[in-house]
Scaffold this motif. Structure first.
Motif, PDB file in Angstrom:
ATOM      1  N   PRO A 232       2.980  -5.575 -10.790  1.00  0.00           N
ATOM      2  CA  PRO A 232       2.855  -4.115 -10.837  1.00  0.00           C
ATOM      3  C   PRO A 232       3.570  -3.394  -9.700  1.00  0.00           C
ATOM      4  O   PRO A 232       4.073  -2.285  -9.900  1.00  0.00           O
ATOM      5  N   ARG A 233       3.631  -3.983  -8.514  1.00  0.00           N
ATOM      6  CA  ARG A 233       4.323  -3.302  -7.411  1.00  0.00           C
ATOM      7  C   ARG A 233       5.814  -3.164  -7.703  1.00  0.00           C
ATOM      8  O   ARG A 233       6.429  -2.148  -7.382  1.00  0.00           O
TER       9      ARG A 233
ATOM     10  N   ALA B 214      -6.913   0.934  -5.363  1.00  0.00           N
ATOM     11  CA  ALA B 214      -6.238   2.149  -4.923  1.00  0.00           C
ATOM     12  C   ALA B 214      -7.255   3.215  -4.531  1.00  0.00           C
ATOM     13  O   ALA B 214      -8.461   3.069  -4.713  1.00  0.00           O
ATOM     14  N   GLN B 215      -6.743   4.296  -3.974  1.00  0.00           N
ATOM     15  CA  GLN B 215      -7.582   5.458  -3.695  1.00  0.00           C
ATOM     16  C   GLN B 215      -7.613   6.332  -4.946  1.00  0.00           C
ATOM     17  O   GLN B 215      -6.571   6.740  -5.453  1.00  0.00           O
ATOM     18  N   LEU B 216      -8.814   6.613  -5.449  1.00  0.00           N
ATOM     19  CA  LEU B 216      -8.990   7.382  -6.669  1.00  0.00           C
ATOM     20  C   LEU B 216      -9.651   8.719  -6.337  1.00  0.00           C
ATOM     21  O   LEU B 216     -10.635   8.770  -5.600  1.00  0.00           O
TER      22      LEU B 216
ATOM     23  N   GLU C 269       0.445  -3.367   1.098  1.00  0.00           N
ATOM     24  CA  GLU C 269      -0.249  -4.590   1.493  1.00  0.00           C
ATOM     25  C   GLU C 269      -0.949  -4.448   2.841  1.00  0.00           C
ATOM     26  O   GLU C 269      -1.797  -5.261   3.195  1.00  0.00           O
ATOM     27  N   GLN C 270      -0.606  -3.418   3.608  1.00  0.00           N
ATOM     28  CA  GLN C 270      -1.299  -3.125   4.875  1.00  0.00           C
ATOM     29  C   GLN C 270      -2.379  -2.063   4.677  1.00  0.00           C
ATOM     30  O   GLN C 270      -2.885  -1.503   5.647  1.00  0.00           O
TER      31      GLN C 270
END
Length: 249
Positions: free
Chosen positions: A35-36, A82-84, A105-106
């Motif tokens: 996906p990345r 992820a941030q949602l 990744e960080q």
């Protein structure tokens, strides 16, 4: 545990297990990508569109061409990390919308030339038929089935938009439908299963000196149908569109 229980117990109403099963059935193994990498390819296309190095039609066809190449289960896992951000209570029969910000990744927020969002449909949800200006978007089915109807934008007047139907299909997991001013500018989505979800890529502010985007609900069913297959569809208010266009249509 049945599939629906799995879906309801996982984040956002879908599970990686269910998505993995459906994705493997829909996409050959040798075509799926991480996906990345897929998100970075989306970014390349978005930057090309915003910068003018590719046309709207090239972006539209490019996004649709590799829509099925991502590993959907891996994308689902990435979304869960992820941030949602909730976009607020849905208007009318709209699906629930949540914005997605991916982390690298960080665990730092990634910056793309597009915005991403999830739309969670119930059986009663509908995105009513509407036209767009100054933006482009692509809508990939992550779970369930979605009936997708699209129309080219042919001509405008002060009170109507003339459109021509281009697609009417029930889309499974992995299918995507893109929208630009030049192609498939008008779309209409309804759930074709008890629950469904789309992952959306949105690029706005494409026309310098104009507002970021403009959404115009149109009455494609109540419009004037012409002999050439086009429809002169009246422009509607959001309230009128929500009242007329239920999921039953």
């Amino acid at each position: 545990m049945d599939r629906r229980t799995l879906l309801t117990q996982s984040l956002m109403g879908f599970s990686a297990y269910a998505l993995l099963t459906e994705a493997r059935a829909a996409v050959p193994q040798d075509r799926r990508m991480a996906p990345r990498i897929w998100l970075n390819r989306q970014d390349e296309l978005a930057r090309g569109l915003a910068g003018g190095s590719i046309s709207q039609v090239q972006w539209h066809d490019g996004v649709n061409a590799f829509a099925g190449e991502v590993d959907v289960a891996a994308l689902a896992a990435l979304i869960r990390g992820a941030q949602l951000r909730d976009a607020g209570a849905p208007f009318g029969h709209d699906p629930q919308k949540r914005f997605v910000r991916f982390l690298d990744e960080q665990r730092q927020p990634q910056r793309f030339a597009y915005v991403t969002a999830l739309f969670s449909f119930t059986r009663d949800s509908v995105i009513t038929p509407h036209a767009h200006k100054h933006m482009a978007s692509a809508h990939k089915v992550l779970d369930g089935k979605v009936r997708i109807r699209t129309f080219d934008r042919v001509a405008d007047s002060d009170t109507t938009i003339t459109v021509r139907p281009t697609l009417d299909t029930v889309a499974d997991v992995g299918h995507a439908a893109a929208m630009t001013t030049a192609k498939d500018n008008v779309h209409w989505f309804t759930a074709a299963s008890a629950n469904a979800m789309t992952f959306d890529v949105i690029i706005d502010s494409l026309d310098a000196g104009q507002e970021s985007y403009l959404i115009q609900p149109v009455d494609v069913l109540g419009g004037t149908h012409r002999a050439d297959g086009s429809i002169e569809a009246p422009i509607m208010s959001f309230d009128a569109s929500s009242a007329r266009y239920t999921a039953a249509l």
